[in-house]
Structures are given as C-alpha cells and as structure tokens.
Design a protein around this motif. Structure first.
Motif, PDB file in Angstrom:
ATOM      1  N   LEU A   4     -56.098  11.081  11.652  1.00  0.00           N
ATOM      2  CA  LEU A   4     -54.867  10.349  11.037  1.00  0.00           C
ATOM      3  C   LEU A   4     -54.484   9.334  12.128  1.00  0.00           C
ATOM      4  O   LEU A   4     -53.967   9.778  13.288  1.00  0.00           O
ATOM      5  CB  LEU A   4     -53.815  11.321  10.764  1.00  0.00           C
ATOM      6  CG  LEU A   4     -53.904  12.225   9.457  1.00  0.00           C
ATOM      7  CD1 LEU A   4     -54.785  13.430   9.678  1.00  0.00           C
ATOM      8  CD2 LEU A   4     -52.810  12.814   9.027  1.00  0.00           C
ATOM      9  N   VAL A   5     -54.310   7.893  11.594  1.00  0.00           N
ATOM     10  CA  VAL A   5     -54.134   6.911  12.632  1.00  0.00           C
ATOM     11  C   VAL A   5     -52.704   6.194  11.951  1.00  0.00           C
ATOM     12  O   VAL A   5     -53.041   5.621  11.143  1.00  0.00           O
ATOM     13  CB  VAL A   5     -55.276   6.070  12.878  1.00  0.00           C
ATOM     14  CG1 VAL A   5     -55.005   5.003  13.874  1.00  0.00           C
ATOM     15  CG2 VAL A   5     -56.342   6.803  13.200  1.00  0.00           C
ATOM     16  N   GLU A   6     -51.606   6.253  12.833  1.00  0.00           N
ATOM     17  CA  GLU A   6     -50.467   5.586  12.295  1.00  0.00           C
ATOM     18  C   GLU A   6     -50.504   4.143  12.770  1.00  0.00           C
ATOM     19  O   GLU A   6     -51.180   3.963  13.841  1.00  0.00           O
ATOM     20  CB  GLU A   6     -49.293   6.279  12.817  1.00  0.00           C
ATOM     21  CG  GLU A   6     -49.404   7.887  12.413  1.00  0.00           C
ATOM     22  CD  GLU A   6     -49.677   8.758  13.245  1.00  0.00           C
ATOM     23  OE1 GLU A   6     -49.091   9.954  13.134  1.00  0.00           O
ATOM     24  OE2 GLU A   6     -50.568   8.220  14.503  1.00  0.00           O
ATOM     25  N   SER A   7     -49.920   3.137  12.188  1.00  0.00           N
ATOM     26  CA  SER A   7     -49.588   1.919  12.648  1.00  0.00           C
ATOM     27  C   SER A   7     -48.186   1.287  12.035  1.00  0.00           C
ATOM     28  O   SER A   7     -48.014   1.966  11.216  1.00  0.00           O
ATOM     29  CB  SER A   7     -50.931   1.059  12.447  1.00  0.00           C
ATOM     30  OG  SER A   7     -50.996   0.855  11.019  1.00  0.00           O
ATOM     31  N   GLY A   8     -47.935   0.461  12.727  1.00  0.00           N
ATOM     32  CA  GLY A   8     -46.894  -0.450  12.025  1.00  0.00           C
ATOM     33  C   GLY A   8     -45.565  -0.302  12.823  1.00  0.00           C
ATOM     34  O   GLY A   8     -44.440  -0.568  12.706  1.00  0.00           O
ATOM     35  N   GLY A   9     -45.526   0.620  13.805  1.00  0.00           N
ATOM     36  CA  GLY A   9     -44.402   0.807  14.559  1.00  0.00           C
ATOM     37  C   GLY A   9     -44.037  -0.349  15.615  1.00  0.00           C
ATOM     38  O   GLY A   9     -44.805  -1.378  15.406  1.00  0.00           O
ATOM     39  N   GLY A  10     -42.824  -0.463  16.133  1.00  0.00           N
ATOM     40  CA  GLY A  10     -42.542  -1.438  17.023  1.00  0.00           C
ATOM     41  C   GLY A  10     -41.089  -1.503  17.350  1.00  0.00           C
ATOM     42  O   GLY A  10     -40.414  -0.452  17.213  1.00  0.00           O
ATOM     43  N   SER A  11     -40.529  -2.829  17.646  1.00  0.00           N
ATOM     44  CA  SER A  11     -39.201  -2.720  18.072  1.00  0.00           C
ATOM     45  C   SER A  11     -38.402  -3.590  16.919  1.00  0.00           C
ATOM     46  O   SER A  11     -38.976  -4.598  16.810  1.00  0.00           O
ATOM     47  CB  SER A  11     -38.943  -3.108  19.573  1.00  0.00           C
ATOM     48  OG  SER A  11     -39.600  -2.594  20.476  1.00  0.00           O
ATOM     49  N   VAL A  12     -37.286  -3.285  16.857  1.00  0.00           N
ATOM     50  CA  VAL A  12     -36.599  -3.871  15.756  1.00  0.00           C
ATOM     51  C   VAL A  12     -35.045  -3.862  16.066  1.00  0.00           C
ATOM     52  O   VAL A  12     -34.740  -2.841  16.471  1.00  0.00           O
ATOM     53  CB  VAL A  12     -36.983  -3.487  14.286  1.00  0.00           C
ATOM     54  CG1 VAL A  12     -36.542  -1.979  14.100  1.00  0.00           C
ATOM     55  CG2 VAL A  12     -36.370  -4.430  13.076  1.00  0.00           C
ATOM     56  N   GLN A  13     -34.271  -4.644  15.601  1.00  0.00           N
ATOM     57  CA  GLN A  13     -32.752  -4.635  15.702  1.00  0.00           C
ATOM     58  C   GLN A  13     -32.260  -3.807  14.446  1.00  0.00           C
ATOM     59  O   GLN A  13     -32.825  -3.906  13.502  1.00  0.00           O
ATOM     60  CB  GLN A  13     -32.355  -6.221  15.732  1.00  0.00           C
ATOM     61  CG  GLN A  13     -32.620  -6.863  17.032  1.00  0.00           C
ATOM     62  CD  GLN A  13     -31.680  -8.187  17.195  1.00  0.00           C
ATOM     63  OE1 GLN A  13     -31.311  -8.766  16.255  1.00  0.00           O
ATOM     64  NE2 GLN A  13     -31.149  -8.504  18.319  1.00  0.00           N
ATOM     65  N   ALA A  14     -31.059  -3.377  14.890  1.00  0.00           N
ATOM     66  CA  ALA A  14     -30.417  -2.653  13.981  1.00  0.00           C
ATOM     67  C   ALA A  14     -30.336  -3.368  12.590  1.00  0.00           C
ATOM     68  O   ALA A  14     -29.976  -4.642  12.733  1.00  0.00           O
ATOM     69  CB  ALA A  14     -29.086  -1.978  14.505  1.00  0.00           C
ATOM     70  N   GLY A  15     -30.410  -2.803  11.484  1.00  0.00           N
ATOM     71  CA  GLY A  15     -30.357  -3.338  10.227  1.00  0.00           C
ATOM     72  C   GLY A  15     -31.849  -4.062   9.608  1.00  0.00           C
ATOM     73  O   GLY A  15     -31.933  -4.402   8.329  1.00  0.00           O
TER      74      GLY A  15
END
Length: 121
Positions: A4-15
């Motif tokens: 199982l390989v996850e992707s799509g994470g990262g850093s984002v601002q609130a909202g």
C-alpha cells in the motif's frame, strides 16, 4: 506480497486542501474495506475514515466529518482521501490500511508506510 503506497501529502496553509491517494497491490482490493488513520507526533494512531469494499458506506471521525471525503476506484486499486478546510490539528502522518470495514485499527491487516501532512496557521 501486499503493498500500500500513499502519496499526496505535503505542507499547506490552514484552510487549504490536499488529496491523498493510496495505490495497492498484492491484496484483493475489490473485496477489502479501506481505511485512513493518522498519527500526530507524540500521539496514538487514530481513525480518520473508512469505506466499505463496494464503496456504498463510509465512516468518518467526528473531527473530520464534513471536511474530509473518502472514495475508491476499484478499477485502479486506489483509495482517496480528499481533505478540505484543513487546520493545524490535522497535522500528522496519514496511513491507509486494508481490511474489514470499521473504525478499529485491529480490523486492518495491511498498512502503508504513511505520508506526512503539515498544516500551518
């Protein structure tokens, strides 16, 4: 061998928004319920969302209800987690898992390696 390989994470601002994906192989995806869990630094891994094998039922943690949406594409052996209106409390490593439909970690036999989501204020 299950993978199982996850992707799509990262850093984002609130909202902001992120869409996580989890591609699977080596399991019978079409008959497996899929779940998303998360673990913040220094905390226990907690349930986020789950979807039944056919995709007609879903569970959400109260903390994400109305903001996150789980979906699956059985033709692609992939489960998704659309995360909208993110807030700093959503910062965690997110894991996908395959197993029996429910909210309990022990129901899931296979796990991904996780993807980091960081939400700044």
């Amino acid at each position: 061998q299950a993978q199982l390989v996850e992707s799509g994470g990262g850093s984002v601002q609130a909202g902001g928004s992120l869409r996580l994906s989890c591609v699977t192989s080596g399991i019978n995806f079409a008959t497996s319920a899929m779940g998303w869990f998360r673990q913040a630094s220094g905390k226990e891994r907690e349930f986020v969302s789950a979807i039944s094998w056919i995709g007609d039922s879903a569970y959400y943690a109260d903390s994400v209800k109305g903001r996150f949406t789980i979906s699956r594409d059985n033709a692609k052996n992939t489960v998704y987690l659309q995360m909208d209106r993110l807030n700093p409390e959503d910062t965690a490593v997110y894991y996908c898992a395959a197993g029996v439909f429910g909210k309990v970690r022990a129901l899931y036999d296979w796990w991904g390696q996780g993807t980091q989501v960081t939400v700044s204020s």
